[in-house]
Design a protein around this motif. Structure first.
Motif, mmCIF file in Angstrom:
data_model
loop_
_atom_site.group_PDB
_atom_site.id
_atom_site.type_symbol
_atom_site.label_atom_id
_atom_site.label_comp_id
_atom_site.label_asym_id
_atom_site.label_seq_id
_atom_site.Cartn_x
_atom_site.Cartn_y
_atom_site.Cartn_z
ATOM 1 N N SER A 52 34.952 21.651 52.278
ATOM 2 C CA SER A 52 33.601 21.436 52.808
ATOM 3 C C SER A 52 32.969 20.253 52.093
ATOM 4 N N SER A 53 31.862 19.835 52.589
ATOM 5 C CA SER A 53 31.178 18.690 51.989
ATOM 6 C C SER A 53 30.549 19.032 50.650
ATOM 7 N N THR A 54 30.329 20.322 50.383
ATOM 8 C CA THR A 54 29.701 20.718 49.120
ATOM 9 C C THR A 54 30.691 20.759 47.969
ATOM 10 N N ALA A 55 32.005 20.889 48.259
ATOM 11 C CA ALA A 55 33.016 20.938 47.204
ATOM 12 C C ALA A 55 33.426 19.516 46.872
ATOM 13 N N HIS A 56 32.601 18.830 46.134
ATOM 14 C CA HIS A 56 32.812 17.417 45.868
ATOM 15 C C HIS A 56 33.915 17.239 44.820
ATOM 16 N N GLU A 57 35.054 16.616 45.242
ATOM 17 C CA GLU A 57 36.183 16.303 44.354
ATOM 18 C C GLU A 57 36.743 17.546 43.671
ATOM 19 N N HIS A 58 36.672 18.691 44.320
ATOM 20 C CA HIS A 58 37.222 19.912 43.752
ATOM 21 C C HIS A 58 38.188 20.594 44.716
ATOM 22 N N HIS A 59 38.701 19.877 45.690
ATOM 23 C CA HIS A 59 39.559 20.499 46.689
ATOM 24 C C HIS A 59 40.906 20.925 46.106
ATOM 25 N N ARG A 60 41.396 20.154 45.146
ATOM 26 C CA ARG A 60 42.736 20.415 44.602
ATOM 27 C C ARG A 60 42.689 20.750 43.115
ATOM 28 N N HIS A 61 41.564 21.216 42.637
ATOM 29 C CA HIS A 61 41.440 21.553 41.221
ATOM 30 C C HIS A 61 41.910 22.982 40.965
ATOM 31 N N VAL A 62 42.131 23.257 39.677
ATOM 32 C CA VAL A 62 42.647 24.567 39.288
ATOM 33 C C VAL A 62 41.578 25.642 39.375
ATOM 34 N N GLY A 63 40.301 25.285 39.227
ATOM 35 C CA GLY A 63 39.243 26.291 39.270
ATOM 36 C C GLY A 63 38.948 26.874 37.904
ATOM 37 N N ALA A 64 38.173 27.948 37.870
ATOM 38 C CA ALA A 64 37.784 28.564 36.613
ATOM 39 C C ALA A 64 38.967 29.305 35.990
ATOM 40 N N ILE A 65 39.178 29.079 34.692
ATOM 41 C CA ILE A 65 40.276 29.730 33.983
ATOM 42 C C ILE A 65 39.780 30.455 32.730
ATOM 43 N N GLY A 66 38.479 30.474 32.498
ATOM 44 C CA GLY A 66 37.943 31.131 31.304
ATOM 45 C C GLY A 66 37.984 32.649 31.402
ATOM 46 N N GLN A 67 37.854 33.323 30.276
ATOM 47 C CA GLN A 67 37.897 34.781 30.204
ATOM 48 C C GLN A 67 36.571 35.371 29.699
ATOM 49 N N ARG A 68 35.462 34.663 29.980
ATOM 50 C CA ARG A 68 34.134 35.088 29.526
ATOM 51 C C ARG A 68 34.087 35.223 28.003
ATOM 52 N N LYS A 69 33.197 36.058 27.514
ATOM 53 C CA LYS A 69 33.046 36.165 26.061
ATOM 54 C C LYS A 69 34.211 36.906 25.420
ATOM 55 N N THR A 70 34.771 37.865 26.169
ATOM 56 C CA THR A 70 35.912 38.621 25.654
ATOM 57 C C THR A 70 37.100 38.417 26.587
ATOM 58 N N PRO A 71 38.191 37.858 26.151
ATOM 59 C CA PRO A 71 38.517 37.452 24.776
ATOM 60 C C PRO A 71 38.078 36.039 24.432
ATOM 61 N N GLY A 72 37.457 35.331 25.369
ATOM 62 C CA GLY A 72 36.941 34.001 25.052
ATOM 63 C C GLY A 72 38.021 32.952 24.848
ATOM 64 N N LYS A 73 39.086 33.007 25.607
ATOM 65 C CA LYS A 73 40.155 32.034 25.448
ATOM 66 C C LYS A 73 40.943 31.952 26.760
ATOM 67 N N VAL A 74 41.834 30.992 26.842
ATOM 68 C CA VAL A 74 42.754 30.860 27.967
ATOM 69 C C VAL A 74 44.102 31.425 27.520
ATOM 70 N N TRP A 75 44.618 32.366 28.277
ATOM 71 C CA TRP A 75 45.856 33.027 27.900
ATOM 72 C C TRP A 75 47.029 32.060 27.911
ATOM 73 N N LYS A 76 47.947 32.271 26.979
ATOM 74 C CA LYS A 76 49.163 31.460 26.931
ATOM 75 C C LYS A 76 49.992 31.704 28.196
ATOM 76 N N GLY A 77 50.596 30.634 28.690
ATOM 77 C CA GLY A 77 51.403 30.735 29.899
ATOM 78 C C GLY A 77 50.620 30.544 31.183
ATOM 79 N N LYS A 78 49.328 30.225 31.087
ATOM 80 C CA LYS A 78 48.520 29.995 32.273
ATOM 81 C C LYS A 78 49.065 28.812 33.068
ATOM 82 N N HIS A 79 49.174 28.978 34.376
ATOM 83 C CA HIS A 79 49.675 27.912 35.234
ATOM 84 C C HIS A 79 48.638 26.796 35.332
ATOM 85 N N LEU A 80 49.004 25.626 34.819
ATOM 86 C CA LEU A 80 48.117 24.481 34.771
ATOM 87 C C LEU A 80 48.872 23.239 35.222
#
Length: 236
Positions: free
Chosen positions: A142-170
């Motif tokens: 859509s026109s609102t998703a500016h330059e984010h059509h092929r991005h990975v998106g959100a990968i955070g885990q909020r405050k707990t555990p507050g990290k990106v897990w090992k082995g995450k597809h990137l």
């Protein structure tokens, strides 16, 4: 007799069976491979045979290291670019092979045999998550998703555990992996051209080096299948 050969990928084509079915096959230049060394359990601790592929001229001998040249001189053979060791559990599989013997495609393989093909996949460089991991994408088109059509998106885990897990597809380097395709079928053999026709695709690009070995999971039981079909036929 050795259970495998070194080969070069020529490309893909298609053939037609006597029933008229079209089959996609990969053309491999399998061998001829020269035996460089025979290893025994008494001397080396295991039974194996070392084969070489891809002859090298004497004027290009400087491309090989001195230890490599010494191995070929000791075996009394020419110079080769690629060397592969094939281990076996039973020494009887190797027969009376010795240094200097030449293995051809018709001596090692036969039609309708199951094989395993190992090689290095094509290199695709640095790729994103959609090509590398087949992800859907972070946002709808859509026109609102500016330059984010092929991005990975959100990968955070909020405050707990507050990290990106090992082995995450990137995003990252894609390809150039050692891959073995199992249980491929030998459709045809042309000994005059050292050609092996294999049903389906194999890893790597054209002119890539491959190792073709007898299937580790066994061969199809053709006789038993024919007996089952005969028993299943209706009696007239």
């Amino acid at each position: 007799m050795a259970t495998g050969l070194l080969a070069k990928k020529v490309g893909m084509t298609q053939i037609f069976t006597p029933e008229g079915d079209c089959v996609s096959v990969t053309v491999l230049e399998a061998g001829p491979c020269t035996v460089v060394r025979r290893k025994t359990a008494e001397k080396d601790g295991y039974d194996a045979v070392v084969i070489a592929f891809g002859a090298v001229d004497e004027k290009h001998a400087h491309r090989l290291s001195k230890p490599e040249v010494g191995v070929f001189k000791k075996a009394g053979t020419g110079l080769f670019r690629h060397v592969k060791e094939i281990r076996v559990k039973d020494a009887k599989l190797l027969g009376d092979l010795k240094a200097g013997d030449v293995l051809t495609v018709d001596k090692v393989f036969k039609a309708n045999q199951r094989i395993d093909v190992a090689g290095v996949t094509k290199g695709r460089g640095f790729t994103g998550v959609m090509k590398r991991w087949n992800m859907k994408g972070a946002a709808r088109d859509s026109s609102t998703a500016h330059e984010h059509h092929r991005h990975v998106g959100a990968i955070g885990q909020r405050k707990t555990p507050g990290k990106v897990w090992k082995g995450k597809h990137l995003p990252g380097h894609y390809g150039v992996d050692n891959v073995t395709i199992q249980n491929l079928t030998v459709v045809g053999i042309e000994p005059e051209q050292n050609v092996l026709l294999v049903k389906g695709a194999v890893p790597g690009h054209a002119d890539g080096l491959l190792f073709v070995n007898t299937a580790a999971k066994g061969q199809p039981r053709i006789k038993q299948k024919q007996e089952v079909r005969e028993r299943a036929k209706p009696k007239v």
